[in-house]
Enzyme design. Structure first.
Site, PDB file in Angstrom:
ATOM      1  N   HIS A 198       0.834  -1.204   0.000  1.00 51.16           N
ATOM      2  CA  HIS A 198       0.000   0.000   0.000  1.00 51.16           C
ATOM      3  C   HIS A 198       0.871   1.257   0.000  1.00 51.16           C
ATOM      4  O   HIS A 198       0.614   2.211  -0.742  1.00 51.16           O
ATOM      5  CB  HIS A 198      -0.913  -0.027   1.236  1.00 51.16           C
ATOM      6  CG  HIS A 198      -1.756   1.191   1.409  1.00 51.16           C
ATOM      7  ND1 HIS A 198      -3.036   1.301   0.917  1.00 51.16           N
ATOM      8  CD2 HIS A 198      -1.497   2.374   2.034  1.00 51.16           C
ATOM      9  CE1 HIS A 198      -3.531   2.486   1.219  1.00 51.16           C
ATOM     10  NE2 HIS A 198      -2.610   3.159   1.900  1.00 51.16           N
ATOM     11  N   GLU A 199       1.924   1.263   0.829  1.00 50.44           N
ATOM     12  CA  GLU A 199       2.802   2.422   0.897  1.00 50.44           C
ATOM     13  C   GLU A 199       3.592   2.589  -0.402  1.00 50.44           C
ATOM     14  O   GLU A 199       3.799   3.712  -0.876  1.00 50.44           O
ATOM     15  CB  GLU A 199       3.755   2.293   2.088  1.00 50.44           C
ATOM     16  CG  GLU A 199       3.069   2.261   3.440  1.00 50.44           C
ATOM     17  CD  GLU A 199       2.196   3.477   3.690  1.00 50.44           C
ATOM     18  OE1 GLU A 199       2.596   4.588   3.275  1.00 50.44           O
ATOM     19  OE2 GLU A 199       1.110   3.331   4.275  1.00 50.44           O
ATOM     20  N   HIS A 252       1.549   4.237  -2.936  1.00 53.83           N
ATOM     21  CA  HIS A 252       1.550   5.692  -2.757  1.00 53.83           C
ATOM     22  C   HIS A 252       2.757   6.320  -3.451  1.00 53.83           C
ATOM     23  O   HIS A 252       2.645   7.387  -4.080  1.00 53.83           O
ATOM     24  CB  HIS A 252       1.604   6.033  -1.263  1.00 53.83           C
ATOM     25  CG  HIS A 252       0.262   6.045  -0.591  1.00 53.83           C
ATOM     26  ND1 HIS A 252      -0.817   6.770  -1.070  1.00 53.83           N
ATOM     27  CD2 HIS A 252      -0.166   5.455   0.559  1.00 53.83           C
ATOM     28  CE1 HIS A 252      -1.850   6.607  -0.262  1.00 53.83           C
ATOM     29  NE2 HIS A 252      -1.488   5.816   0.727  1.00 53.83           N
ATOM     30  N   GLU A 299      -6.216   7.096  -0.984  1.00 49.29           N
ATOM     31  CA  GLU A 299      -6.158   5.855  -0.214  1.00 49.29           C
ATOM     32  C   GLU A 299      -6.816   4.708  -0.971  1.00 49.29           C
ATOM     33  O   GLU A 299      -6.305   3.581  -1.001  1.00 49.29           O
ATOM     34  CB  GLU A 299      -6.826   6.045   1.153  1.00 49.29           C
ATOM     35  CG  GLU A 299      -6.048   6.934   2.113  1.00 49.29           C
ATOM     36  CD  GLU A 299      -4.665   6.404   2.402  1.00 49.29           C
ATOM     37  OE1 GLU A 299      -4.516   5.183   2.592  1.00 49.29           O
ATOM     38  OE2 GLU A 299      -3.718   7.208   2.423  1.00 49.29           O
TER      39      GLU A 299
END
Length: 310
Positions: free
Chosen positions: A136-137, A140, A211
């Protein structure tokens, strides 16, 4: 997947355009067309001249320490694999923050980024879920979300600054208004007061959109929506209890959806379930678990000048 990402990208562009429109309108209220041009131009200049703090230096403020391959070879290898799948120029550096909270965050750009994980996250989640959080990071980073949110934050701050300037000008001219020597457009004053709040709401909506996109990107990197869903559930359970004890002991009062920086966890999980139905089942790699890292005594965040720091 493409339609999902395209929809989120369009939403992000629309929200950024809305924030820019607010900033330009506010500049126009204060200085006409010239004021609008100056306001938008100032945002561009400040963004170009904003200092680029090295990720390692920034993470030192959080008490972060680098994680080397000899300390956690499985964790470092997972980051390298995910970064390669994401097409990043180089894997982000890994840092450990000595906090019992279950958290991870990213700083920097694709050319030089760092991902910080807390000791609580490594101890509280199985490796499969830790990898999902790392994905997930890294999503980003690939999506340039730090730059997007930095631009949104800059426009929000400028909107608040110009609003305060406008209100100050009204107050300075209030004696002339009372003497009947000046006229105030009260509709414009109302807009001056409302625009910072509108800008903040747009910024929060943009954050939630990013997100959702990072969740989809994480699934594309791991092929494991179930791992991310489990991680979100565990984070919600563990973090919710800690926050309730600190802020709302004895009851659960969720923030209004307009005031959340992250989407509600159930909504994120529902999107992941819908996404999972479009994917072919994939074998989950047997990631090497992480042995205990960091000190035995963990620090909790404390209120300090400028915000909460570890």
């Amino acid at each position: 997947m493409l339609s999902h990402r395209a929809r989120n990208t369009l939403q992000a562009l629309a929200l950024l355009a809305g924030m820019a429109a607010l900033l330009g309108l506010l500049g126009g209220l204060l200085g006409g067309t010239v004021g609008a041009v100056w306001a938008l131009g100032l945002a561009g200049v400040l963004l170009a001249l904003s200092p680029r703090i090295a990720p390692a230096l920034l993470l030192r403020l959080y008490g972060g320490q680098p994680i080397h391959a000899d300390q956690a070879p499985g964790l470092v290898r997972a980051v390298q694999v995910l970064a390669a799948r994401a097409g990043l120029p180089q894997p982000p550096a890994l840092f450990l923050v000595p906090s019992p909270l279950l958290n991870a965050f990213t700083v920097g750009t694709p050319k030089g980024a760092a991902v910080a994980v807390t000791a609580g996250l490594l101890r509280g989640l199985p490796m499969r879920e830790v990898v999902a959080v790392l994905a997930h990071e890294i999503a980003h980073i690939r999506n340039h979300d730090m730059l997007v949110m930095g631009l949104a934050d800059l426009m929000s701050r400028l909107t608040s600054l110009l609003s305060n300037v406008g209100v100050l000008l009204v107050l300075l001219n209030l004696p002339l208004v009372l003497l009947g020597q000046a006229v105030v457009n009260w509709d414009a004053v109302a807009l001056l007061l409302l625009m910072p709040a509108l800008g903040m709401l747009l910024q929060l909506a943009l954050s939630r959109t990013r997100e959702y996109d990072a969740d989809a990107g994480a699934v594309a990197l791991t092929g494991d929506p179930e791992g991310l869903m489990r991680a979100l559930e565990h984070l919600e359970q563990r973090q919710g209890r800690w926050l309730e004890q600190l802020l709302l002991p004895g009851r659960r009062l969720p923030d209004p959806s307009l005031l959340r920086t992250h989407p509600p966890t159930p909504a994120r999980i529902e999107r992941l379930k819908a996404l999972a139905q479009t994917l072919q089942p994939a074998a989950v790699p047997d990631w090497e678990p992480v042995r205990q890292l960091g000190p035995a005594v963990l620090r909790r965040p404390r209120w300090r000048p400028g915000g909460v720091w570890y």
